[in-house]
Motif scaffolding. Sequence first.
Motif, PDB file in Angstrom:
ATOM      1  N   TYR A 246       0.835  -1.209   0.000  1.00 26.58           N
ATOM      2  CA  TYR A 246       0.000   0.000   0.000  1.00 26.58           C
ATOM      3  C   TYR A 246       0.867   1.255   0.000  1.00 26.58           C
ATOM      4  N   ASN A 247       1.930   1.238   0.776  1.00 25.04           N
ATOM      5  CA  ASN A 247       2.833   2.386   0.794  1.00 25.04           C
ATOM      6  C   ASN A 247       3.532   2.578  -0.543  1.00 25.04           C
ATOM      7  N   TYR A 250       0.810   3.985  -3.052  1.00 23.72           N
ATOM      8  CA  TYR A 250       0.142   5.249  -2.747  1.00 23.72           C
ATOM      9  C   TYR A 250       0.978   6.223  -1.918  1.00 23.72           C
ATOM     10  N   LYS A 280      -1.859  -0.747 -11.350  1.00 27.09           N
ATOM     11  CA  LYS A 280      -3.073  -0.097 -10.849  1.00 27.09           C
ATOM     12  C   LYS A 280      -4.209  -0.195 -11.863  1.00 27.09           C
ATOM     13  N   GLU A 286      -5.307  -4.990  -6.709  1.00 28.04           N
ATOM     14  CA  GLU A 286      -6.570  -4.563  -6.115  1.00 28.04           C
ATOM     15  C   GLU A 286      -7.734  -4.824  -7.062  1.00 28.04           C
ATOM     16  N   LYS A 340      -4.512   3.776   2.040  1.00 29.37           N
ATOM     17  CA  LYS A 340      -5.007   4.285   0.758  1.00 29.37           C
ATOM     18  C   LYS A 340      -5.971   5.446   0.934  1.00 29.37           C
ATOM     19  N   LYS A 341      -6.623   5.528   2.089  1.00 25.28           N
ATOM     20  CA  LYS A 341      -7.669   6.540   2.302  1.00 25.28           C
ATOM     21  C   LYS A 341      -7.078   7.934   2.452  1.00 25.28           C
TER      22      LYS A 341
END
Length: 341
Positions: A246-247, A250, A280, A286, A340-341
């Motif tokens: 995730y890091n 994003y 992506k 995802e 991600k938020k």
Amino acid sequence: MKALKYLRSLALGAAGFALAASALTGEALALDKVSFGTNWLAEAEHGGFYQAVADGTYKKYGLDVTIVQGGPQAANQALLMADKIQFYMQGNLIGDFSAVEQGVPVMEVAAVFQKDPQGFLAHPDAGATSLGDLSKAPVIYMGKEVYANAFQWIKANFKGFKDEQYRPYTFSPAPFLANKDSAQQAYVTSEPYEIEKQAGWKPKVFLFADAGFSTYSEMIEAKVDYVAKNPDIVQRFVDATTVGWYNYLYGDNKAANDLIKKDNPDMTDGQIAYSIKAMKDSGLLESGDALTKGIGCMTDARVKDFYGKMVKAGVVKADLDVSKIYTTRFVCKGVGMDIKK
């Protein structure tokens, strides 16, 4: 005299306490050393692992992780079997089906990619709008593994494909570029970029996954006995890797990319940027269950579904106990999704 002895005993006691505290602190700070072997040269497709090293995520989870780069001459899966590394990057579930058939004691503990990144490329003016349209291509350049596995599934599910289309893929796009009616195997994250650089046009990409080839890819593999004896380490490695991904996708991934280029000096910033965007855009990490349960998610239904497809296509034997080659206990917990938020 007694007072001096008393003071001396206090000093010695304090020193002993300090040493004990120091030892306890050292134990608390000790990291579990593990090694992870990739299945190819360092690239953006391995970015989450490098990110977790670069930004200290593995250390936060109590791990000292060494990434052992794969490549044409590497034998990282053999190193796993010899207990020289603890985790290995498995390409797809077909390798696991073969493992259970041969009694190889390995299992998957997470699936980084929800989709296999393999597909076929076509020229933009060849008239193909779907994977099925490539049945009209007189020639398809593909490696032996793709021919033996994915292509057999394609033949079983799409009319018109035949063995006579097969031509060996030598990892050079030259034959494909020279024949506008041909098709070629490719990773969605890699070959299209090189072809666009060389030819000046974008090839059409048809992912096998989008047509129903539902294997997981880039899975984290370990030996069965290691998982049984070290569930805490396995859980921390899976969780930290998920956070790393995730890091990487994003957050600030410069340090991770620097490590990738250090391991693989031929890697360029342009290729890395293209690969990240392709991962992506195509939903490699995802999609499916990972959208709601987090990167790395695996389910029993998905594994059984793909196994059934491969049996029907004649790629693997029926009646294999595929429950032996994976576990869902370490995944689908939503770890890292808040990043991600």
